[in-house]
Scaffold this active site. Structure first.
Site, PDB file in Angstrom:
ATOM      1  N   GLU A 103     -11.177  15.147  -2.186  1.00 34.20           N
ATOM      2  CA  GLU A 103     -10.047  16.060  -2.080  1.00 34.20           C
ATOM      3  C   GLU A 103      -9.070  15.898  -3.232  1.00 34.20           C
ATOM      4  OE1 GLU A 103      -6.378  17.124   0.975  1.00 34.20           O
ATOM      5  OE2 GLU A 103      -7.739  15.494   1.455  1.00 34.20           O
ATOM      6  N   ILE A 140      -8.041  10.320   3.393  1.00 33.24           N
ATOM      7  CA  ILE A 140      -7.184  10.231   4.581  1.00 33.24           C
ATOM      8  C   ILE A 140      -6.988  11.653   5.085  1.00 33.24           C
ATOM      9  CG2 ILE A 140      -4.937   9.623   5.547  1.00 33.24           C
ATOM     10  CD1 ILE A 140      -4.653   7.437   3.545  1.00 33.24           C
ATOM     11  N   ASP A 141      -7.703  12.004   6.137  1.00 34.41           N
ATOM     12  CA  ASP A 141      -7.499  13.310   6.757  1.00 34.41           C
ATOM     13  C   ASP A 141      -6.344  13.188   7.743  1.00 34.41           C
ATOM     14  OD1 ASP A 141      -8.339  16.060   7.207  1.00 34.41           O
ATOM     15  OD2 ASP A 141      -8.915  15.393   9.195  1.00 34.41           O
ATOM     16  N   ASP A 166      -4.466   8.000  -0.644  1.00 33.13           N
ATOM     17  CA  ASP A 166      -5.538   8.992  -0.754  1.00 33.13           C
ATOM     18  C   ASP A 166      -6.349   8.788  -2.033  1.00 33.13           C
ATOM     19  OD1 ASP A 166      -5.581  10.988   1.411  1.00 33.13           O
ATOM     20  OD2 ASP A 166      -3.548  11.450   0.793  1.00 33.13           O
ATOM     21  N   ASP A 201     -13.107  12.762   2.245  1.00 35.09           N
ATOM     22  CA  ASP A 201     -11.689  12.994   2.546  1.00 35.09           C
ATOM     23  C   ASP A 201     -11.094  11.628   2.824  1.00 35.09           C
ATOM     24  OD1 ASP A 201      -9.177  13.761   3.284  1.00 35.09           O
ATOM     25  OD2 ASP A 201      -9.813  15.364   4.616  1.00 35.09           O
ATOM     26  N   ASP A 230     -13.554  18.154   4.613  1.00 31.91           N
ATOM     27  CA  ASP A 230     -13.155  18.032   6.021  1.00 31.91           C
ATOM     28  C   ASP A 230     -14.347  18.050   6.969  1.00 31.91           C
ATOM     29  OD1 ASP A 230     -10.214  18.116   5.845  1.00 31.91           O
ATOM     30  OD2 ASP A 230     -10.485  20.169   5.146  1.00 31.91           O
ATOM     31  N   THR A 264      -3.002  13.601   6.621  1.00 34.02           N
ATOM     32  CA  THR A 264      -2.074  12.783   5.838  1.00 34.02           C
ATOM     33  C   THR A 264      -0.657  12.830   6.391  1.00 34.02           C
ATOM     34  OG1 THR A 264      -3.414  13.379   3.918  1.00 34.02           O
ATOM     35  CG2 THR A 264      -1.362  12.240   3.493  1.00 34.02           C
TER      36      THR A 264
END
Length: 374
Positions: A84, A163-164, A59, A161, A305, A166
Site C-alpha cells: 500500500e 497495517i489495515d 506502515d 497491507d 486489502d 490505520t
C-alpha cells in the site's frame, strides 16, 4: 526448509506477519513515539471514505521489512512484492526521506533516525524489531504443510497491507457491536495482510492474516492471532477450524457508509447487521464463521486489502467476489490480481467493482438475485 533446501514460503510469511505485529505493537506502546510516527495522507494516497486518513512510519517500515525478508529467501519474487505504502516519508522538519531496511540493525536505525529527527532511542527500538529473529509459535497455528516441490516462485507475487485499519490503530478506541466478539472500532480491527497470487492467472493462492492485538495478555500487552490458508491445485490447507454459526440466523457485516438500499435487500432476506472498521477485519469475520457475508458496494478497497483473506477463503471453499460484475452476470465472479498494463495508474490497484466475501459460496445465488432486483 524443504528437501532441496528451499525455505517454506508459508512459514516465512507467518514469521513476517509476526515481525510486522511486533513492530506495530512497539510503535503503539508509547504515546510520544506514536505521535512522532503519524503523518496524514495526502492526494491520491488518501482514502476518500474517511475525512482523515493516516500514513504511519509503522506502515512503511513493516512493508519494507516484509519485502526485505521475503526477497532474501525468494529472490525470484523480489520485484513482485507490492504494498500500500510508498517508502518515502516526510519528517517533522519537512525533509523527504526514503525508508530502507539495511543489512544491519545499525544501518536501519540510521535510516529511521532521519525520519525521527534525533529520537535515537525510538529509531534503535524499531531497528531492533526489524532485525530480530522471529519464529512464531502458537497452539492455534496448526501444522504448517510442506508446499509442493514444483511451486514456481517466479510466477508468484505478493500484496501487503502492513497495517489495515490505520485510523483504529492510531486511536485505539474500542466500541462493541450487539454481536459477541465483533467490535465496530478499536485495536481488534487492526490486521496485517500478506497475500500471494499467481502472476499468470491472478488467482490468490496463499494468505496470512495477523491481528497484532488479537489477544490481550494484560494491560497494554498483547499477542498475535494468526490465520493462514493455502489453495493450490495439489494442496488445500488452513488453520481456520471454526464451528459454523446457527443456520437459522443470518448475519452480514458492512461499512457504516454502506448504501441503505443494499442493506434493505439484506433485511428482506432475513439478515441481521453488524458494522465494523477495517476491510481485513470484516473479511476475517467471514473466515472465522462469525458472519455469513461481508459486502461493500463501493470501490474503496484495494488489492492489498483482499488478496490475503481471499486466499484463505478459497482454501475454505469460499471466495471474495467482484460485487458489480457478479450482480450483473448473476454468477460468482472472483476478484483477480493480474498486473495491468499501466502499473503507474493507482486505479488499477483498486477493487473498483466493490466486493462480496463469503465462506460458503452456496449463499451467493440467492443474494445475487436479490441484489439485481430493480
Amino acid at each position: 526448509m524443504s528437501a532441496d533446501g528451499q525455505a517454506n514460503l508459508l512459514r516465512v510469511l507467518i514469521n513476517c506477519a509476526e515481525k510486522a505485529a511486533n513492530i506495530a505493537r512497539t510503535c503503539r506502546s508509547n504515546e510520544e513515539l506514536l505521535g512522532l510516527l503519524v503523518q496524514e495522507k495526502q492526494g491520491s494516497e488518501a482514502n476518500e471514505r474517511f475525512e482523515h486518513d493516516f500514513k504511519t512510519l509503522a506502515d512503511v517500515l513493516i512493508q519494507e521489512t516484509i519485502k526485505h525478508e521475503v526477497g532474501s529467501f525468494f529472490p525470484a519474487m523480489q520485484d513482485a512484492i507490492l504494498g500500500e505504502e510508498s517508502p518515502n516519508f516526510t519528517n517533522k522538519l519537512g525533509e523527504s526521506v526514503t525508508i530502507a531496511v539495511g543489512s544491519s540493525e545499525e544501518d536501519t536505525a540510521s535510516s529511521l533516525l532521519a525520519v525521527l529527527s534525533g529520537h535515537e532511542g525510538a529509531a534503535s527500538a524499531l531497528a531492533k524489531e526489524v532485525h530480530r529473529e522471529v519464529n512464531f509459535t502458537s497452539e492455534k497455528l496448526g501444522e504448517i504443510p510442506q508446499l509442493p516441490d514444483d511451486l514456481d516462485h517466479d510466477n508468484l507475487g505478493i500484496w501487503i497491507d502492513p497495517i489495515d485499519a490505520t485510523a483504529e490503530y492510531i486511536s485505539g478506541d474500542t466500541m462493541f457491536t450487539d454481536f459477541p466478539g465483533i467490535t465496530s472500532t478499536g485495536l481488534d480491527c487492526v490486521t496485517v495482510l500478506i497475500g500471494v497470487y499467481e502472476r499468470d492467472t491472478g488467482v490468490p493462492v496463499i494468505g496470512v492474516v495477523a491481528q497484532p492485538f488479537g489477544e490481550k495478555l494484560e494491560e497494554n500487552v498483547y499477542s498475535s492471532s494468526m490465520f493462514w490458508g493455502v489453495c493450490l491445485p495439489s494442496l488445500q490447507a488452513h488453520n481456520c477450524h471454526f464451528e459454523a454459526r446457527d443456520e437459522n440466523r443470518r448475519l452480514g457485516i458492512f461499512s457504516s457508509s454502506e448504501q441503505s438500499d443494499i442493506l434493505q435487500r439484506f433485511l428482506d432476506l432475513g439478515y441481521e447487521f453488524a458494522f465494523s472498521a477495517g476491510a481485513g477485519h470484516k473479511a476475517l469475520k467471514v473466515i472465522t464463521y462469525e458472519v455469513d457475508v461481508y459486502l461493500l458496494s463501493k470501490g474503496s478497497t484495494f488489492k492489498w486489502d483482499t488478496c490475503a483473506p481471499q486466499a484463505i477463503l478459497r482454501a475454505l471453499g469460499g471466495d471474495v467476489l467482484d460485487y458489480t460484475a457478479s450482480v450483473a452476470e448473476q454468477k460468482a465472479v472472483p476478484l483477480k490480481y493480474l498486473m495491468e498494463d499501466n502499473a503507474f495508474d493507482p486505479e488499477w490497484k483498486r477493487n473498483a467493482g466493490g466486493l462480496i466475501s463469503v465462506r460458503n459460496v452456496n449463499v451467493v445465488e440467492e443474494l445475487l438475485a436479490k441484489l439485481a432486483e430493480q
